[in-house]
Write a protein that holds these residues in place. Sequence first.
Motif, PDB file in Angstrom:
ATOM      1  N   THR A   1     -41.677   5.431 -19.333  1.00  0.00           N
ATOM      2  CA  THR A   1     -41.793   3.546 -17.711  1.00  0.00           C
ATOM      3  C   THR A   1     -40.998   2.172 -17.795  1.00  0.00           C
ATOM      4  O   THR A   1     -40.532   2.044 -18.572  1.00  0.00           O
ATOM      5  CB  THR A   1     -42.913   3.440 -17.844  1.00  0.00           C
ATOM      6  OG1 THR A   1     -43.890   4.383 -17.551  1.00  0.00           O
ATOM      7  CG2 THR A   1     -42.903   2.332 -16.942  1.00  0.00           C
ATOM      8  N   SER A   2     -39.627   2.518 -17.083  1.00  0.00           N
ATOM      9  CA  SER A   2     -38.360   1.693 -17.079  1.00  0.00           C
ATOM     10  C   SER A   2     -37.634   0.873 -15.622  1.00  0.00           C
ATOM     11  O   SER A   2     -37.836   2.247 -15.103  1.00  0.00           O
ATOM     12  CB  SER A   2     -37.558   2.058 -18.049  1.00  0.00           C
ATOM     13  OG  SER A   2     -36.795   2.745 -17.665  1.00  0.00           O
TER      14      SER A   2
ATOM     15  N   LYS B   1     -35.167  -1.328 -13.012  1.00  0.00           N
ATOM     16  CA  LYS B   1     -34.432  -2.148 -13.005  1.00  0.00           C
ATOM     17  C   LYS B   1     -34.835  -3.624 -11.680  1.00  0.00           C
ATOM     18  O   LYS B   1     -35.385  -2.830 -11.086  1.00  0.00           O
ATOM     19  CB  LYS B   1     -33.107  -1.623 -12.301  1.00  0.00           C
ATOM     20  CG  LYS B   1     -31.923  -3.230 -12.656  1.00  0.00           C
ATOM     21  CD  LYS B   1     -30.002  -2.328 -11.587  1.00  0.00           C
ATOM     22  CE  LYS B   1     -30.206  -3.333 -11.355  1.00  0.00           C
ATOM     23  NZ  LYS B   1     -29.309  -3.667 -13.195  1.00  0.00           N
TER      24      LYS B   1
ATOM     25  N   GLY C   1     -40.242  -2.136 -24.620  1.00  0.00           N
ATOM     26  CA  GLY C   1     -40.326  -1.454 -23.232  1.00  0.00           C
ATOM     27  C   GLY C   1     -39.640   0.229 -23.035  1.00  0.00           C
ATOM     28  O   GLY C   1     -39.952   0.600 -23.727  1.00  0.00           O
ATOM     29  N   GLY C   2     -38.972   0.645 -22.376  1.00  0.00           N
ATOM     30  CA  GLY C   2     -37.968  -1.057 -21.819  1.00  0.00           C
ATOM     31  C   GLY C   2     -37.566  -1.746 -22.391  1.00  0.00           C
ATOM     32  O   GLY C   2     -36.461  -1.104 -23.581  1.00  0.00           O
ATOM     33  N   THR C   3     -36.778  -2.894 -21.764  1.00  0.00           N
ATOM     34  CA  THR C   3     -36.030  -3.962 -22.926  1.00  0.00           C
ATOM     35  C   THR C   3     -36.894  -5.171 -22.957  1.00  0.00           C
ATOM     36  O   THR C   3     -35.656  -5.958 -21.716  1.00  0.00           O
ATOM     37  CB  THR C   3     -34.519  -3.919 -22.373  1.00  0.00           C
ATOM     38  OG1 THR C   3     -33.907  -2.728 -22.172  1.00  0.00           O
ATOM     39  CG2 THR C   3     -33.721  -4.587 -22.987  1.00  0.00           C
TER      40      THR C   3
ATOM     41  N   LYS D   1     -31.573   2.524 -16.842  1.00  0.00           N
ATOM     42  CA  LYS D   1     -32.342   3.291 -17.726  1.00  0.00           C
ATOM     43  C   LYS D   1     -30.950   4.736 -18.091  1.00  0.00           C
ATOM     44  O   LYS D   1     -29.910   4.907 -17.759  1.00  0.00           O
ATOM     45  CB  LYS D   1     -32.753   4.073 -15.982  1.00  0.00           C
ATOM     46  CG  LYS D   1     -34.337   4.944 -16.599  1.00  0.00           C
ATOM     47  CD  LYS D   1     -35.109   5.201 -16.255  1.00  0.00           C
ATOM     48  CE  LYS D   1     -35.872   6.721 -16.643  1.00  0.00           C
ATOM     49  NZ  LYS D   1     -37.371   5.295 -17.103  1.00  0.00           N
TER      50      LYS D   1
ATOM     51  N   HIS E   1     -46.170  -3.970 -23.049  1.00  0.00           N
ATOM     52  CA  HIS E   1     -44.887  -3.576 -22.325  1.00  0.00           C
ATOM     53  C   HIS E   1     -44.700  -4.291 -21.217  1.00  0.00           C
ATOM     54  O   HIS E   1     -45.018  -4.659 -20.523  1.00  0.00           O
ATOM     55  CB  HIS E   1     -45.644  -2.090 -22.139  1.00  0.00           C
ATOM     56  CG  HIS E   1     -44.491  -0.863 -21.774  1.00  0.00           C
ATOM     57  ND1 HIS E   1     -43.834   0.049 -22.443  1.00  0.00           N
ATOM     58  CD2 HIS E   1     -43.760  -0.852 -19.650  1.00  0.00           C
ATOM     59  CE1 HIS E   1     -42.703   0.021 -21.769  1.00  0.00           C
ATOM     60  NE2 HIS E   1     -43.251   0.331 -20.205  1.00  0.00           N
TER      61      HIS E   1
ATOM     62  N   ILE F   1     -39.634  -9.725 -12.251  1.00  0.00           N
ATOM     63  CA  ILE F   1     -39.514  -9.628 -13.462  1.00  0.00           C
ATOM     64  C   ILE F   1     -40.517 -11.222 -14.168  1.00  0.00           C
ATOM     65  O   ILE F   1     -41.613 -10.893 -14.732  1.00  0.00           O
ATOM     66  CB  ILE F   1     -38.672 -10.058 -14.684  1.00  0.00           C
ATOM     67  CG1 ILE F   1     -37.643  -8.543 -14.856  1.00  0.00           C
ATOM     68  CG2 ILE F   1     -38.914 -10.262 -16.762  1.00  0.00           C
ATOM     69  CD1 ILE F   1     -36.475  -9.008 -15.752  1.00  0.00           C
TER      70      ILE F   1
ATOM     71  N   PRO G   1     -41.327  -3.270 -18.931  1.00  0.00           N
ATOM     72  CA  PRO G   1     -40.362  -2.296 -18.664  1.00  0.00           C
ATOM     73  C   PRO G   1     -39.188  -2.534 -17.715  1.00  0.00           C
ATOM     74  O   PRO G   1     -38.954  -0.853 -17.721  1.00  0.00           O
ATOM     75  CB  PRO G   1     -41.736  -1.383 -17.122  1.00  0.00           C
ATOM     76  CG  PRO G   1     -42.174  -2.950 -16.940  1.00  0.00           C
ATOM     77  CD  PRO G   1     -42.451  -3.472 -18.062  1.00  0.00           C
ATOM     78  N   PHE G   2     -38.874  -3.300 -18.164  1.00  0.00           N
ATOM     79  CA  PHE G   2     -37.800  -3.383 -17.378  1.00  0.00           C
ATOM     80  C   PHE G   2     -35.945  -3.506 -17.789  1.00  0.00           C
ATOM     81  O   PHE G   2     -36.249  -3.400 -19.263  1.00  0.00           O
ATOM     82  CB  PHE G   2     -37.547  -4.841 -16.758  1.00  0.00           C
ATOM     83  CG  PHE G   2     -38.541  -5.198 -15.858  1.00  0.00           C
ATOM     84  CD1 PHE G   2     -38.016  -4.995 -14.672  1.00  0.00           C
ATOM     85  CD2 PHE G   2     -39.500  -6.153 -16.221  1.00  0.00           C
ATOM     86  CE1 PHE G   2     -38.826  -5.536 -14.068  1.00  0.00           C
ATOM     87  CE2 PHE G   2     -40.565  -6.552 -15.191  1.00  0.00           C
ATOM     88  CZ  PHE G   2     -40.344  -5.871 -13.750  1.00  0.00           C
ATOM     89  N   CYS G   3     -35.316  -2.156 -17.869  1.00  0.00           N
ATOM     90  CA  CYS G   3     -34.385  -2.516 -18.013  1.00  0.00           C
ATOM     91  C   CYS G   3     -32.612  -2.683 -16.877  1.00  0.00           C
ATOM     92  O   CYS G   3     -32.475  -2.396 -15.800  1.00  0.00           O
ATOM     93  CB  CYS G   3     -33.826  -0.662 -18.526  1.00  0.00           C
ATOM     94  SG  CYS G   3     -35.223  -0.066 -19.417  1.00  0.00           S
TER      95      CYS G   3
END
Length: 367
Positions: free
Chosen positions: A24-25, A27, A64-66, A17, A10, A33, A12-14
Amino acid sequence: MLKIYNTYIHIPFCERKCNYCDFTSLKGTDSQIEKYVNYLLNEIEIYKKKYDLSKKQDTIYFGGGTPSLLSIDSLEKILSKFSYDKNTEITIEVNPKTVDTNKLKEYRKLGINRLSIGIQTFNDDNLKLLGRIHNSEEAIEVYNLARECGFDNISLDIMFSLPNQTLSILQDDLERLVNLNPNHISIYSLIWEEGTKFFRDLKSGKLKETDNDLEANMYEYIIEFLKSKDYIHYEISNFSKKDFEARHNSIYWENKQYLGVGLSAAGYLANVRYKNFFNLKNYYSNLDKNILPIDEREILTEEDIEQYRYLVGFRLLNKVIVPSEKYLDKCVSLSKEGYLLEKENGYILSHKGLMLFNDFISNFIGD
């Protein structure tokens, strides 16, 4: 020592949102990161001391996330912890705004051979409403770039039952979707999750839910339309061309074991289902102490494992489930009620069971 053949990772960063998302995400800056990846690598190392991760992985999935926000260097470090080859299904979820030709080519060099692209809709007004950072033109461009870079296994996500979405708008989405000819399609009905901007706008009257009958009609239309285009409806929310079923996700529905690592990741090892912490502070704190960042554990009995076989297994529409003696009468009864069809000494979901799946599956909860 338990051998692990399938892994979920996983990220979790985007960049931002989405308005409907309750996953769960976060910035994150490049340094944040990078810090997360280092902790993730530590988590994998702890598992390598407890389980046998030396075997060639059958599937690796970056969700993710991304995860497409990760640098190539970070992806390479993570993948270096595993044994894999060209036959390993390695999937990365992609936001169209976060990749270009160079990145896609680097994915191929790393061994990533499957993309899951979050298009959601080709309607630019709806993309803005959803809070997506891409437009339809960018989504199509990234898909075509991926093909040019040699990706021959691409899944596209599409959403329905969106605010103000008519059947006609959905039909246009589907036409544009199949014109791209993806190998796999995942469909998602909008869920109004508490804590999201969409849910707040629903409560304030800015947005309205889709009528239940229209949503059901949309779902039925999607099924019939995609079947007419030679897609196999192999799972409640998933369609594929022949031999392009999602191998990793099928692990979940077949109730097989897998390792889950990263913030909020879930996993299933031995007789334990677990979920990691949803809070970065707790996730980091445990790993600083060389302790796995597990927040919840469910130790399964044989009866629990048997129950899960039905709870997740009936989602697979072409896989016959032969019930144990304990569940035989229940399946016979549900067949008489029209929820199940008899096939090859077992049962599969009927059209009624598909359309009323939540009602159907409640029969297997709490036994």
